[in-house]
Scaffold this motif. Structure first.
Motif, PDB file in Angstrom:
ATOM      1  N   TRP A  33       0.844  -1.214   0.000  1.00 16.07           N
ATOM      2  CA  TRP A  33       0.000   0.000   0.000  1.00 16.07           C
ATOM      3  C   TRP A  33       0.871   1.253   0.000  1.00 16.07           C
ATOM      4  CZ3 TRP A  33      -3.848  -2.284  -1.712  1.00 16.07           C
ATOM      5  CH2 TRP A  33      -4.512  -3.333  -1.092  1.00 16.07           C
ATOM      6  N   ASN A  34       1.948   1.227   0.790  1.00 11.41           N
ATOM      7  CA  ASN A  34       2.803   2.415   0.869  1.00 11.41           C
ATOM      8  C   ASN A  34       3.507   2.692  -0.457  1.00 11.41           C
ATOM      9  OD1 ASN A  34       1.964   2.662   3.501  1.00 11.41           O
ATOM     10  ND2 ASN A  34       3.812   1.766   4.399  1.00 11.41           N
ATOM     11  N   GLU A  35       3.868   1.627  -1.170  1.00 15.49           N
ATOM     12  CA  GLU A  35       4.470   1.825  -2.497  1.00 15.49           C
ATOM     13  C   GLU A  35       3.456   2.491  -3.437  1.00 15.49           C
ATOM     14  OE1 GLU A  35       7.460   1.546  -3.275  1.00 15.49           O
ATOM     15  OE2 GLU A  35       7.715   1.087  -5.403  1.00 15.49           O
ATOM     16  N   ALA A  36       2.194   2.068  -3.343  1.00 13.92           N
ATOM     17  CA  ALA A  36       1.159   2.690  -4.190  1.00 13.92           C
ATOM     18  C   ALA A  36       1.000   4.173  -3.836  1.00 13.92           C
ATOM     19  CB  ALA A  36      -0.167   1.953  -4.026  1.00 13.92           C
ATOM     20  N   LEU A  37       1.099   4.498  -2.542  1.00 10.17           N
ATOM     21  CA  LEU A  37       1.018   5.911  -2.143  1.00 10.17           C
ATOM     22  C   LEU A  37       2.155   6.720  -2.758  1.00 10.17           C
ATOM     23  CD1 LEU A  37       0.088   5.556   1.641  1.00 10.17           C
ATOM     24  CD2 LEU A  37      -1.395   6.334  -0.234  1.00 10.17           C
ATOM     25  N   ARG A  38       3.364   6.135  -2.759  1.00 13.29           N
ATOM     26  CA  ARG A  38       4.508   6.829  -3.374  1.00 13.29           C
ATOM     27  C   ARG A  38       4.260   7.062  -4.858  1.00 13.29           C
ATOM     28  NH1 ARG A  38       7.253   2.429  -0.670  1.00 13.29           N
ATOM     29  NH2 ARG A  38       7.532   3.178   1.443  1.00 13.29           N
ATOM     30  N   ILE A  39       3.725   6.052  -5.522  1.00 15.24           N
ATOM     31  CA  ILE A  39       3.482   6.182  -6.962  1.00 15.24           C
ATOM     32  C   ILE A  39       2.434   7.269  -7.208  1.00 15.24           C
ATOM     33  CG2 ILE A  39       2.591   5.016  -9.024  1.00 15.24           C
ATOM     34  CD1 ILE A  39       3.758   2.375  -7.872  1.00 15.24           C
ATOM     35  N   GLU A  40       1.341   7.227  -6.412  1.00 15.31           N
ATOM     36  CA  GLU A  40       0.285   8.224  -6.614  1.00 15.31           C
ATOM     37  C   GLU A  40       0.840   9.636  -6.420  1.00 15.31           C
ATOM     38  OE1 GLU A  40      -4.304   8.222  -5.721  1.00 15.31           O
ATOM     39  OE2 GLU A  40      -3.243   8.633  -3.866  1.00 15.31           O
ATOM     40  N   GLN A  41       1.634   9.819  -5.366  1.00 16.14           N
ATOM     41  CA  GLN A  41       2.194  11.160  -5.118  1.00 16.14           C
ATOM     42  C   GLN A  41       3.120  11.589  -6.257  1.00 16.14           C
ATOM     43  OE1 GLN A  41       4.969  11.682  -1.810  1.00 16.14           O
ATOM     44  NE2 GLN A  41       3.967  13.608  -1.308  1.00 16.14           N
ATOM     45  N   SER A  42       3.921  10.632  -6.755  1.00 19.87           N
ATOM     46  CA  SER A  42       4.869  10.992  -7.823  1.00 19.87           C
ATOM     47  C   SER A  42       4.144  11.400  -9.105  1.00 19.87           C
ATOM     48  CB  SER A  42       5.813   9.813  -8.114  1.00 19.87           C
ATOM     49  OG  SER A  42       5.128   8.809  -8.851  1.00 19.87           O
ATOM     50  N   LEU A  43       2.910  10.906  -9.265  1.00 24.02           N
ATOM     51  CA  LEU A  43       2.144  11.215 -10.484  1.00 24.02           C
ATOM     52  C   LEU A  43       1.501  12.598 -10.439  1.00 24.02           C
ATOM     53  CD1 LEU A  43       0.413   7.773 -11.021  1.00 24.02           C
ATOM     54  CD2 LEU A  43       1.973   8.889 -12.636  1.00 24.02           C
ATOM     55  N   GLY A  44       1.275  13.127  -9.227  1.00 25.80           N
ATOM     56  CA  GLY A  44       0.615  14.436  -9.128  1.00 25.80           C
ATOM     57  C   GLY A  44      -0.739  14.397  -9.829  1.00 25.80           C
ATOM     58  N   ASP A  45      -1.030  15.403 -10.661  1.00 20.94           N
ATOM     59  CA  ASP A  45      -2.365  15.429 -11.271  1.00 20.94           C
ATOM     60  C   ASP A  45      -2.490  14.517 -12.494  1.00 20.94           C
ATOM     61  OD1 ASP A  45      -0.980  16.985 -13.019  1.00 20.94           O
ATOM     62  OD2 ASP A  45      -1.913  18.887 -12.393  1.00 20.94           O
ATOM     63  N   ARG A  46      -1.471  13.723 -12.737  1.00 24.86           N
ATOM     64  CA  ARG A  46      -1.608  12.672 -13.775  1.00 24.86           C
ATOM     65  C   ARG A  46      -2.267  11.417 -13.219  1.00 24.86           C
ATOM     66  NH1 ARG A  46       3.994  11.255 -15.376  1.00 24.86           N
ATOM     67  NH2 ARG A  46       2.916   9.727 -16.662  1.00 24.86           N
ATOM     68  N   ALA A  47      -2.431  11.354 -11.903  1.00 21.28           N
ATOM     69  CA  ALA A  47      -3.054  10.170 -11.289  1.00 21.28           C
ATOM     70  C   ALA A  47      -4.570  10.279 -11.354  1.00 21.28           C
ATOM     71  CB  ALA A  47      -2.616  10.047  -9.827  1.00 21.28           C
ATOM     72  N   ARG A  48      -5.208   9.188 -11.760  1.00 21.03           N
ATOM     73  CA  ARG A  48      -6.675   9.137 -11.709  1.00 21.03           C
ATOM     74  C   ARG A  48      -7.077   7.883 -10.937  1.00 21.03           C
ATOM     75  NH1 ARG A  48      -9.994   7.184 -16.617  1.00 21.03           N
ATOM     76  NH2 ARG A  48      -9.423   5.306 -15.479  1.00 21.03           N
ATOM     77  N   PHE A  49      -7.771   8.092  -9.814  1.00 14.06           N
ATOM     78  CA  PHE A  49      -8.188   6.956  -8.989  1.00 14.06           C
ATOM     79  C   PHE A  49      -9.324   6.201  -9.683  1.00 14.06           C
ATOM     80  CE2 PHE A  49     -10.736   5.421  -5.207  1.00 14.06           C
ATOM     81  CZ  PHE A  49      -9.917   4.315  -4.976  1.00 14.06           C
ATOM     82  N   ALA A  50      -9.206   4.879  -9.722  1.00 11.35           N
ATOM     83  CA  ALA A  50     -10.190   4.068 -10.460  1.00 11.35           C
ATOM     84  C   ALA A  50     -11.605   4.219  -9.902  1.00 11.35           C
ATOM     85  CB  ALA A  50      -9.775   2.596 -10.427  1.00 11.35           C
ATOM     86  N   GLY A  51     -11.736   4.388  -8.573  1.00 13.42           N
ATOM     87  CA  GLY A  51     -13.066   4.582  -7.973  1.00 13.42           C
ATOM     88  C   GLY A  51     -14.049   3.490  -8.375  1.00 13.42           C
ATOM     89  N   TRP A  52     -15.235   3.908  -8.813  1.00 11.43           N
ATOM     90  CA  TRP A  52     -16.289   2.948  -9.185  1.00 11.43           C
ATOM     91  C   TRP A  52     -16.050   2.298 -10.546  1.00 11.43           C
ATOM     92  CZ3 TRP A  52     -19.825   0.953  -6.061  1.00 11.43           C
ATOM     93  CH2 TRP A  52     -20.223   1.665  -4.915  1.00 11.43           C
ATOM     94  N   SER A  53     -15.152   2.842 -11.356  1.00 15.52           N
ATOM     95  CA  SER A  53     -15.100   2.398 -12.765  1.00 15.52           C
ATOM     96  C   SER A  53     -14.882   0.887 -12.947  1.00 15.52           C
ATOM     97  CB  SER A  53     -14.089   3.222 -13.569  1.00 15.52           C
ATOM     98  OG  SER A  53     -12.798   3.088 -13.032  1.00 15.52           O
ATOM     99  N   PRO A  54     -14.041   0.205 -12.118  1.00 17.76           N
ATOM    100  CA  PRO A  54     -13.925  -1.234 -12.322  1.00 17.76           C
ATOM    101  C   PRO A  54     -15.198  -1.986 -11.923  1.00 17.76           C
ATOM    102  CG  PRO A  54     -12.167  -0.379 -10.888  1.00 17.76           C
ATOM    103  CD  PRO A  54     -13.173   0.686 -11.034  1.00 17.76           C
ATOM    104  N   LEU A  55     -16.057  -1.340 -11.146  1.00 22.36           N
ATOM    105  CA  LEU A  55     -17.296  -1.978 -10.662  1.00 22.36           C
ATOM    106  C   LEU A  55     -18.487  -1.449 -11.450  1.00 22.36           C
ATOM    107  CD1 LEU A  55     -16.517  -1.651  -6.845  1.00 22.36           C
ATOM    108  CD2 LEU A  55     -16.222  -3.691  -8.264  1.00 22.36           C
ATOM    109  N   ARG A  56     -18.280  -1.142 -12.708  1.00 15.61           N
ATOM    110  CA  ARG A  56     -19.311  -0.454 -13.487  1.00 15.61           C
ATOM    111  C   ARG A  56     -20.621  -1.223 -13.574  1.00 15.61           C
ATOM    112  NH1 ARG A  56     -15.480  -2.757 -16.286  1.00 15.61           N
ATOM    113  NH2 ARG A  56     -15.946  -4.074 -18.088  1.00 15.61           N
ATOM    114  N   ARG A  57     -20.538  -2.538 -13.371  1.00  7.38           N
ATOM    115  CA  ARG A  57     -21.776  -3.332 -13.419  1.00  7.38           C
ATOM    116  C   ARG A  57     -22.655  -3.118 -12.199  1.00  7.38           C
ATOM    117  NH1 ARG A  57     -17.806  -6.427 -14.980  1.00  7.38           N
ATOM    118  NH2 ARG A  57     -17.859  -7.371 -17.045  1.00  7.38           N
ATOM    119  N   VAL A  58     -22.032  -2.612 -11.133  1.00 12.16           N
ATOM    120  CA  VAL A  58     -22.733  -2.604  -9.845  1.00 12.16           C
ATOM    121  C   VAL A  58     -23.758  -1.464  -9.780  1.00 12.16           C
ATOM    122  CG1 VAL A  58     -22.419  -2.422  -7.367  1.00 12.16           C
ATOM    123  CG2 VAL A  58     -20.763  -3.675  -8.749  1.00 12.16           C
TER     124      VAL A  58
END
Ligand code: PGA
Ligand code: ZN
Length: 429
Positions: free
Chosen positions: A404-429
């Protein structure tokens, strides 16, 4: 630093995993660039998955991996040295060609998967980019990058908790969060609240293999109820902010053509099992169910996918074992695929299974195993391959938080290039 991607050395060593068991680490060197990876190990394994090599005998309960390490330092090193680390497919093909057995039991899937992952790390080092960016390729590396929806265990169970309850993973997702970081924060609130609930009941007794609270419940449904209560106690709205994801790991419950719920002393046939899970999905905010029936119960898998698949993510783990051919062949079985690189043996085979999930209109979740280490390769695969979802156990224990901490580092390094998947993988739901 050398920028030559030719592999100059391959080194295997025995290290230790989160269950105190020996496992294989591989180091791949391209001059002074070094890539390193550690093989994970499952406890509730599918019968069709690639097989790790353990020494047997009495030392370390037969679980030692000296043979697998020797295979890294012998035939695997011989096959990879001189080869271009940037060509993952050819490296993986060479590894597969070394082992005549389809299950990779000869050299050991533990030796092979660690070597395959270490090759990727070495190539990224040579290119001087993070592994996720190396895997994403130059085309996507400059644009928007999807941070996966994390599936995080709150209560452990099944084979990871001495079968104290039958359900293996009681997890949450936080698709309502605005970022990966916020999803983790909400999850930590729920984890804290769940620990508080167990405390209040005098039922708090440590954690299971993947860091989720030890499941002291009278029935399986009581565990689901406690999870809903924890979400509410954390001040979050079940079904809107945070939802429930289960891994029943039902292959583990399969006895004489039916399902044995040990906790409740009940035996269910396939239809009754489907009815039970369907009832839970009706009464609780459950958005994803993994292995609701066993790997041999294809009719049951098709029936539950048809019944629930429009509103719930039905994930196949043991039934697909990260095998692209099975994902292609098994029409109507599940609408999402769990992708575990060590089930497949190599990164290229895992990538093929992910590709097959897309080709067949299914979702995908990159997944760690119950036996883990500080290795964070799985996070880079989930981000670099744009899988959309990531499962690595709970938010406690270092082998889990490393990811999880590695993912946090990646997200921070991306700045506004990061887009959180949110509901999109669960689009059927
Ligand atoms: P395992 O469990 O790593 O013990 O196989 C994980 C899962 O079933 O998803
Ligand atoms: Zn599973």
């Amino acid at each position: 630093m050398s920028r030559d991607p030719r592999i100059t050395a391959v080194l295997g060593r025995r290290v230790w995993d989160s269950r105190g068991r020996p496992t294989v680490e591989v180091e791949v060197r391209c001059g002074r660039s070094v890539g390193r990876a550690i093989a994970p190990a499952g406890a509730s394994t599918g019968s069709g998955e690639a097989v790790e090599l353990r020494d047997g005998g009495t030392r370390l309960g037969g679980l030692d991996v000296r043979g697998a390490v020797a295979n890294v330092n012998g035939p695997i090193a011989d096959a990879l040295v001189g080869h271009d680390a940037a060509d993952q497919r050819v490296a993986d093909d060479r590894l597969i060609a070394l082992d005549p057995s389809p299950s990779l039991a000869g050299l050991g899937a533990n030796a092979i998967v660690a070597a395959s992952m270490a090759v990727a790390h070495a190539a990224a080092e040579v290119a001087d980019v993070p592994l996720w960016a190396w895997l994403a390729g130059t085309g996507t590396a400059a644009g928007i990058v999807t941070m996966p929806l994390p599936e995080i265990q709150i209560f452990g169970g099944g084979a990871h908790a001495g079968r104290r309850i039958d359900i293996q993973d009681l997890m949450i997702v936080a698709p309502g969060a605005a970022s990966f970081a916020e999803a983790l924060e909400w999850t930590a609130e729920v984890y804290l609240a769940a620990g508080g609930i167990m405390n209040d009941r005098g039922a708090r007794s440590g954690v299971a293999d993947e860091g989720g609270w030890w499941p002291a419940f009278a029935t399986n449904e009581a565990a689901i109820e406690a999870l809903v209560a924890a979400i509410e106690r954390a001040g979050l709205v079940p079904g809107r902010d945070v939802a429930i994801s289960l891994d029943i790991a039902a292959s583990e419950l399969w006895r004489d053509g039916g399902y044995r719920l040990g906790l409740e002393g009940r035996d269910l046939d396939s239809d009754a099992m489907i009815e039970l899970v369907t009832g839970w999905c009706t009464r609780y905010p459950i958005v994803s169910v993994e292995d609701p029936v066993g790997e041999h119960d294809l009719a049951g898998f098709r029936a539950i996918t048809a019944a629930l698949g429009d509103g719930v993510q039905i994930v196949g783990d043991d039934v697909f074992v990260t095998d692209a051919a099975r994902v292609d062949e098994l029409d109507g079985v599940a609408n999402a695929v769990l992708v575990k690189p060590n089930q497949a043996g190599t990164l290229s085979r895992a990538a093929d299974a992910l590709e097959a999930s897309r080709r067949t209109g299914r979702g995908a979740i990159l997944s760690a195993r119950s036996g883990e280490s500080e290795d964070v390769t799985i996070v880079h695969l989930a981000v670099g391959w744009g899988a959309g979802q990531l499962k690595v156990g709970s938010i406690a224990r270092g082998e889990r938080t490393a990811k999880w901490n590695e993912a946090l580092r990646i997200e921070q390094s991306l700045g506004d290039r990061a887009r959180f998947a949110g509901w999109s993988p669960l689009r059927r739901v």
